[in-house]
Design an enzyme around this catalytic site. Structure first.
Site, PDB file in Angstrom:
ATOM      1  N   SER A  26       0.832  -1.316   0.111  1.00 41.47           N
ATOM      2  CA  SER A  26       0.019   0.010   0.117  1.00 41.47           C
ATOM      3  C   SER A  26       0.965   1.211   0.006  1.00 41.47           C
ATOM      4  O   SER A  26       2.030   0.915   0.485  1.00 41.47           O
ATOM      5  CB  SER A  26      -0.893  -0.053   1.459  1.00 41.47           C
ATOM      6  N   TYR A  60      -1.746  -0.405  10.400  1.00 42.62           N
ATOM      7  CA  TYR A  60      -1.853  -0.694   9.156  1.00 42.62           C
ATOM      8  C   TYR A  60      -0.656  -0.100   8.379  1.00 42.62           C
ATOM      9  O   TYR A  60      -0.295  -1.122   7.785  1.00 42.62           O
ATOM     10  CB  TYR A  60      -3.193   0.131   8.548  1.00 42.62           C
TER      11      TYR A  60
END
Length: 258
Positions: free
Chosen positions: A138, A151
């Site tokens: 990501s 995250y």
């Protein structure tokens, strides 16, 4: 790589870019093997695959589950040409409010899930001196933002793992790739952002899942080692590397919208 006839294992294949990429692989003549925790959702995705496919219920957070599943896949097909490590989830919450267990759980799925599945295929790929491992990380793994410490850390680990493994296997015949997308229009945000506030704030930056999946397919075909999406974010990443602290200050209002 010519995708026709290739055995492609996709984790997190029950929805989002995992599901769409599996269907696109099928349309290219590959044989997608779908992995996720829900058999019902996998069956729904498989219904949209125009050709042969495989399907296994597998929880990538469980080592034994991964070992058994990949052993079955090798028993059925004899090889795995492509591994798309896509399984993962996120939760956006203030660091002071998020329990330590949530950090542990997210790292176990997002990072250790990649490690487990990669461990299951690398020995066989080394024997064949071929294969392609694609890890979906990501942009959050490259640029940290508020309320995403757990995250971002898990995706940062995926990027570090991918880069190091690429160097280790540089002359093995195995291609190691990372895909680093920004926000995508998927069910990811139902867990990560149940209030909907983040999605509302970044709606203009959201990429269609179909677009991202098509880019992943092109990466597989070309053997590309890294893909940052969208293009504007990819440019931003380069600039961020040159002056990270200045970039933090200049982009704070734009990026910290959770």
């Amino acid at each position: 790589m010519e995708l026709k006839g290739k055995i492609a294992v996709i984790t997190g294949a029950s929805s989002g870019i995992g599901a769409l990429t599996a269907q696109l692989l099928g349309s290219r003549g590959a044989i997608p093997v779908l992995l996720a925790r829900s058999e019902e959702k996998l069956q729904e995705v498989a219904a949209g695959i125009p050709g042969p496919y495989g399907l296994h219920v597998c929880d990538v957070s469980q080592s034994r589950d991964v070992e058994i599943t990949f052993a079955k896949i090798y028993e059925t097909y004899g090889t795995i040409d492509i591994l798309l490590n896509n399984a993962g989830y996120g939760k956006f919450e203030d660091f002071t409010d998020m329990p330590v267990q949530e950090f542990d759980d997210m790292m176990n799925v997002n990072y250790m899930g990649v490690v487990r599945c990669t461990k299951a295929v690398v020995p066989h790929m080394l024997e064949c001196r071929s294969g392609h491992i694609v890890n979906v990380a990501s942009m959050a793994g490259k640029i940290g933002t508020s309320r995403s410490a757990a995250y971002s850390a898990s995706k940062h680990a995926v990027i570090g793992f991918t880069n190091a493994l690429r160097q280790e296997l540089r002359h093995s015949g195995i291609v190691i790739s990372s895909v680093n997308p920004g926000p995508i229009e998927t069910n990811f945000f139902k867990v990560a952002d149940p209030s909907g506030s983040y999605v509302k704030n970044v709606g203009s930056f959201m990429m269609p899942a179909q677009y991202v999946s098509e880019k992943i397919i092109k990466l597989m075909e070309k053997g590309k080692e890294e893909l940052d999406l969208p293009l504007l974010a990819a440019i931003g990443i380069r600039l961020y590397g040159l002056a990270p602290r200045l970039a933090d200050r200049l982009t704070y209002n734009m990026l910290n919208r959770k």
